[in-house]
Design a protein around this motif. Structure first.
Motif, PDB file in Angstrom:
ATOM      1  N   THR A 315      -8.577  77.476 -64.198  1.00 51.38           N
ATOM      2  CA  THR A 315      -8.218  77.547 -62.776  1.00 51.38           C
ATOM      3  C   THR A 315      -7.802  78.956 -62.382  1.00 51.38           C
ATOM      4  OG1 THR A 315      -7.515  75.222 -62.797  1.00 51.38           O
ATOM      5  CG2 THR A 315      -6.715  76.585 -60.986  1.00 51.38           C
ATOM      6  N   THR A 318     -11.234  81.920 -63.617  1.00 49.78           N
ATOM      7  CA  THR A 318     -12.675  81.804 -63.323  1.00 49.78           C
ATOM      8  C   THR A 318     -13.138  82.835 -62.290  1.00 49.78           C
ATOM      9  OG1 THR A 318     -12.792  79.462 -63.908  1.00 49.78           O
ATOM     10  CG2 THR A 318     -14.492  80.296 -62.420  1.00 49.78           C
ATOM     11  N   TYR A 401     -18.018  80.720 -57.358  1.00 46.64           N
ATOM     12  CA  TYR A 401     -16.861  80.914 -58.233  1.00 46.64           C
ATOM     13  C   TYR A 401     -15.696  80.014 -57.783  1.00 46.64           C
ATOM     14  CZ  TYR A 401     -19.449  85.406 -58.607  1.00 46.64           C
ATOM     15  OH  TYR A 401     -20.416  86.369 -58.718  1.00 46.64           O
ATOM     16  N   TRP A 402     -15.526  79.903 -56.468  1.00 48.73           N
ATOM     17  CA  TRP A 402     -14.474  79.034 -55.920  1.00 48.73           C
ATOM     18  C   TRP A 402     -14.765  77.563 -56.202  1.00 48.73           C
ATOM     19  CZ3 TRP A 402      -9.839  80.458 -54.079  1.00 48.73           C
ATOM     20  CH2 TRP A 402      -9.654  81.797 -53.729  1.00 48.73           C
ATOM     21  N   THR A 405     -13.834  76.783 -59.764  1.00 49.60           N
ATOM     22  CA  THR A 405     -12.373  76.750 -59.860  1.00 49.60           C
ATOM     23  C   THR A 405     -11.812  75.432 -59.331  1.00 49.60           C
ATOM     24  OG1 THR A 405     -12.264  79.155 -59.638  1.00 49.60           O
ATOM     25  CG2 THR A 405     -10.246  77.932 -59.159  1.00 49.60           C
TER      26      THR A 405
END
Length: 430
Positions: A315, A318, A401-402, A405
């Motif tokens: 979390t 990443t 990427y979000w 996560t």
């Protein structure tokens, strides 16, 4: 043959036999991903390179959609008639899928039938590998001794990664020593699929000589209606939801840093195909070596601390790792960033098979491990490449990427809520 009669040597042979079949299955599965950068224009010629990759990634995703059906079908077979038979059938199906890809003519030769045959082959492979995970995870877990379950079952991911390594290794040999890039694009991409079909026959022989597990043999008196049935499986809703939750973030992270990473290095970092293949190979080799270390650690301290470690670190890191990777120009920097990510992911990959096996009784274990896992992987693992490439097309790759996560954070919430399966293992009741 019960566990008291199985010697250490026989147990190791069973683990090796089960694992090697797993390795061949995953080699066949990953050969498609590794060589798609070469064969995409053979099946989808009238488009740019990114669009060709999206088309082949789309078929990769459709193959994933077959995995839940494979998880259900082979999981039921394993719970009804035995782990050994189910593993033998799955590797036979994979062999046929690989041979079909190897022999399919190009789009220029037979037109639209070419991508259609590629799709059929991938559907067969998806069916096979969907069944493979649950059955081999169950087999390895049941063959392991109580105090070494984490260690032994970690070899499922050693061989899963090993399959990818062999695919990349063959690619490196073809790239560096044997063929030109033009030859690889014209016909050389067929070679790994021929090799896959041959290896599947070897795996078929090895699996036909395996022992059946004591856990399955002990449940022969259980009603046939209960074994491997969806109705019986639905009596364990919490375990089913736990499998989905603990898999979601882990599988997305795994496929991002392994299968998709080779394309990311070419398409975003702008390294050469040869450089990206070399980085992928070395990082995966190191990653494979970490699995028994983490698996053995879980036998000492429990499964939950490793899952929590993956959830928390995944979390937090990443977005920074992938952002740094997208801006690097150095091969070594790319390697170390990917390795940092893979060390974090090892907290999930090394023990996810044993954690799932410890949640279900033996009469629905292969089905319980395989089906919810395959559903989750189909949705989140299988779509990873396509979503990443789609976002890149619109200049919004950082949103990917979000997304990773957020999925890891969701899994972390599951890890926080769940008990440590090492202490509550259903395997102890077999």
């Amino acid at each position: 043959m019960n566990s008291s009669q199985i010697t250490t040597v026989q147990r190791i042979k069973a683990i090796v036999g089960g694992s090697i079949g797993n390795l061949v299955e995953w080699y066949d599965w990953y050969a498609y991903a590794a060589f798609s950068i070469y064969f995409s224009n053979s099946f989808f010629p009238e488009s740019d390179f990114n669009a060709q990759l999206m088309n082949t990634a789309g078929i990769f995703f459709v193959g994933f959609l077959m995995r839940p059906i494979g998880g259900w079908m082979f999981g039921s077979i394993a719970d009804k008639i035995g782990r050994k038979r189910a593993m033998t059938l799955s590797v036979l199906l994979m062999s046929f899928g690989s041979l079909l890809i190897a022999l399919t003519p190009t789009y220029d030769t037979i037109g639209i039938i070419a991508p259609a045959l590629l799709l059929i082959a991938r559907l067969l492979q998806g069916l096979s590998v969907g069944g493979e995970y649950g059955v081999s995870a169950t087999y390895l877990s049941e063959m392991a001794t109580q105090d070494r379950r984490g260690f032994y079952s970690s070899f499922q991911y050693v061989t899963l990664i090993g399959g990818q390594l062999i695919a990349l290794g063959i690619q490196l040999i073809l790239q560096k020593l044997i063929l030109t890039e033009t030859q690889l694009e014209n016909w050389g991409w067929r070679i790994p699929f021929v090799i896959g079909a041959i290896l599947s026959v070897i795996a078929l022989y090895l699996r036909s000589n395996l022992h059946e597990t004591e856990a399955f043999e002990n449940k022969k008196e259980v009603s046939e209606k209960k074994k491997g049935s969806i109705k019986e499986l639905l009596k364990y809703p919490k375990s089913l939801l736990t499998v989905v939750g603990l898999t979601l973030g882990g599988t997305l992270a795994f496929y991002t840093y392994t299968t998709y990473m080779q394309k990311f290095l070419v398409n975003t970092v702008h390294l050469t195909k040869e450089q990206s293949t070399l980085i992928s190979f070395v990082s995966l080799l190191t990653f494979a070596g970490l699995q028994p270390v983490f698996g053995g650690l879980s036998d000492k301290i429990g499964r939950r601390p490793l899952l929590l470690g993956f959830g928390i670190l995944g979390t937090i890191f990443t977005i920074p790792l992938l952002t740094a990777l997208s801006h690097t120009t150095s091969m070594w920097a790319a390697f170390f960033l990917i390795m940092a990510a893979l060390i974090i992911v090892s907290g999930y990959t090394s023990i996810n098979a044993i954690v799932k096996a410890e949640l279900f009784p033996s009469e629905v274990r292969a089905l319980g491990v395989g089906l919810p896992y395959a559903l989750t992987v189909a949705i989140f693992g299988g779509s990873a490449e396509y979503i990443a490439l789609w976002l890149k097309k619109f200049g919004a790759e950082h949103y990917f990427y979000w997304y990773i996560t957020a999925c890891i954070l969701f899994s972390l919430l599951v890890y926080i809520q769940m008990k440590d399966t090492k202490e509550t293992s259903a395997l102890d009741k077999d």
